[in-house]
Design an enzyme around this catalytic site. Structure first.
Site, PDB file in Angstrom:
ATOM      1  N   LYS A  22      27.532  -3.710   2.322  1.00 27.53           N
ATOM      2  CA  LYS A  22      26.581  -4.765   2.989  1.00 27.53           C
ATOM      3  C   LYS A  22      27.194  -5.848   3.367  1.00 27.53           C
ATOM      4  CE  LYS A  22      22.556  -3.528  -0.107  1.00 27.53           C
ATOM      5  NZ  LYS A  22      21.301  -4.067  -0.817  1.00 27.53           N
ATOM      6  N   TYR A  62      14.733  -0.023   6.120  1.00 25.35           N
ATOM      7  CA  TYR A  62      14.141  -0.543   5.115  1.00 25.35           C
ATOM      8  C   TYR A  62      12.641  -0.465   5.328  1.00 25.35           C
ATOM      9  CZ  TYR A  62      18.302  -2.457   2.836  1.00 25.35           C
ATOM     10  OH  TYR A  62      19.443  -2.641   2.048  1.00 25.35           O
ATOM     11  N   ASN A 129      23.818  -7.765  -3.531  1.00 29.09           N
ATOM     12  CA  ASN A 129      24.388  -6.896  -4.251  1.00 29.09           C
ATOM     13  C   ASN A 129      25.334  -5.653  -3.716  1.00 29.09           C
ATOM     14  OD1 ASN A 129      22.433  -5.362  -2.948  1.00 29.09           O
ATOM     15  ND2 ASN A 129      21.082  -4.889  -4.689  1.00 29.09           N
ATOM     16  N   HIS A 132      24.499  -0.424  -0.875  1.00 35.41           N
ATOM     17  CA  HIS A 132      23.333   0.497  -0.862  1.00 35.41           C
ATOM     18  C   HIS A 132      23.471   1.925  -0.983  1.00 35.41           C
ATOM     19  CE1 HIS A 132      19.545   2.477   0.775  1.00 35.41           C
ATOM     20  NE2 HIS A 132      20.499   3.324   1.065  1.00 35.41           N
ATOM     21  N   GLU A 143      18.344   8.419   6.050  1.00 38.81           N
ATOM     22  CA  GLU A 143      19.391   7.283   6.244  1.00 38.81           C
ATOM     23  C   GLU A 143      20.555   7.891   6.936  1.00 38.81           C
ATOM     24  OE1 GLU A 143      19.386   5.685   2.299  1.00 38.81           O
ATOM     25  OE2 GLU A 143      17.569   5.056   2.454  1.00 38.81           O
TER      26      GLU A 143
HETATM   27  P1  DAT Z   1      18.143  -0.804  -4.328  1.00 38.19           P
HETATM   28  O1  DAT Z   1      19.082  -1.405  -3.189  1.00 38.19           O
HETATM   29  O2  DAT Z   1      18.932  -0.829  -5.901  1.00 38.19           O
HETATM   30  O3  DAT Z   1      17.852   0.797  -3.995  1.00 38.19           O
HETATM   31  P2  DAT Z   1      15.610  -1.509  -3.481  1.00 38.19           P
HETATM   32  O4  DAT Z   1      15.507  -0.572  -2.615  1.00 38.19           O
HETATM   33  O5  DAT Z   1      14.317  -1.829  -4.368  1.00 38.19           O
HETATM   34  O6  DAT Z   1      16.837  -1.611  -4.331  1.00 38.19           O
HETATM   35  O7  DAT Z   1      15.793  -3.148  -2.795  1.00 38.19           O
HETATM   36  C1  DAT Z   1      16.526  -3.139  -1.433  1.00 38.19           C
HETATM   37  C2  DAT Z   1      17.292  -4.384  -1.561  1.00 38.19           C
HETATM   38  O8  DAT Z   1      16.353  -5.473  -1.494  1.00 38.19           O
HETATM   39  C3  DAT Z   1      18.104  -4.596  -2.783  1.00 38.19           C
HETATM   40  O9  DAT Z   1      19.209  -4.112  -2.922  1.00 38.19           O
HETATM   41  C4  DAT Z   1      17.992  -5.908  -2.807  1.00 38.19           C
HETATM   42  C5  DAT Z   1      16.884  -6.553  -2.472  1.00 38.19           C
HETATM   43  N1  DAT Z   1      15.619  -6.906  -3.537  1.00 38.19           N
HETATM   44  C6  DAT Z   1      15.085  -5.756  -3.975  1.00 38.19           C
HETATM   45  N2  DAT Z   1      14.229  -6.161  -4.772  1.00 38.19           N
HETATM   46  C7  DAT Z   1      14.304  -7.675  -4.768  1.00 38.19           C
HETATM   47  C8  DAT Z   1      13.646  -8.741  -5.460  1.00 38.19           C
HETATM   48  N3  DAT Z   1      12.771  -8.601  -6.375  1.00 38.19           N
HETATM   49  N4  DAT Z   1      14.156 -10.220  -4.914  1.00 38.19           N
HETATM   50  C9  DAT Z   1      15.264 -10.218  -4.100  1.00 38.19           C
HETATM   51  N5  DAT Z   1      15.655  -9.121  -3.544  1.00 38.19           N
HETATM   52  C10 DAT Z   1      15.308  -8.039  -3.860  1.00 38.19           C
HETATM   53 MG    MG Z   2      16.694   1.440  -2.323  1.00 37.29          MG
END
Ligand code: DAT
Ligand code: MG
Length: 151
Positions: A22, A62, A129, A132, A143
């Site tokens: 990212k 997303y 973080n 992805h 994707e």
């Molecule tokens: P991942 O990237 O581990 O698959 P995800 O698909 O649930 O996680 O969410 C996509 C991204 O959105 C994630 O990498 C970081 C952000 N995110 C997820 N949950 C969040 C939250 N509760 N607060 C802030 N950012 C969040």
């Molecule tokens: Mg995810």
């Protein structure tokens, strides 16, 4: 060895997954470190391209998060600079890369993982973080098609 677990083995299929470094990872100079971990684990790089995401691409990528409180900040963050998009290949790579990445929240991600070793809470509305990784074979196919229409 005679138990079923060792005799009953169909060869697992070779999978592909979409990995993104990212914009925070690219900005912090951690693209090489992420690629190093993928390769050190034994997976193969199939494609890698530095791309500036567009709102249309991110809306599709997303879509499952639309309407969540962090959705707007997430899209804005993903537009904030280039992303390194990667297709990695190997048996179990979808789950395997999620293990390398660690938990979504970098504060809670285990040491030894990309997010646990290299990520932290910066006090922002979206977790930055670093990476992805696709979460299922269906997500991976979808994707990869979005980020690499030609692969
Ligand atoms: P991942 O990237 O581990 O698959 P995800 O698909 O649930 O996680 O969410 C996509 C991204 O959105 C994630 O990498 C970081 C952000 N995110 C997820 N949950 C969040 C939250 N509760 N607060 C802030 N950012 C969040
Ligand atoms: Mg995810």
């Amino acid at each position: 060895m005679t138990d079923a677990a060792t005799t009953d083995t169909a060869a697992p299929a070779i999978e592909r997954t979409l990995v993104l470094v990212k914009p925070d990872g690219v900005r912090r100079g951690l693209s090489g470190e992420v690629l190093r971990r993928i390769e050190a684990k034994g997976y193969t790089l199939v494609a890698a391209e530095l791309k500036q995401a567009t709102p249309e691409l991110l809306a599709a990528h997303y879509a499952e998060h639309e309407g969540k409180p962090f959705y707007g900040p997430l899209v804005e963050f993903m537009l904030s600079g280039p992303t390194l998009a990667v297709v990695a290949e190997g048996q179990g790579v979808i789950t395997g890369f999620r293990s390398l990445a660690g938990a979504t929240n970098p504060t809670e991600a285990a040491p030894g993982t990309i997010r646990g070793d290299l990520g932290r809470d910066w006090g922002l509305k979206v977790q930055q973080n670093l990476v992805h990784g696709s979460d299922s074979p269906e997500s991976a196919a979808r994707e990869i098609g979005l980020w690499f229409p030609h692969v």
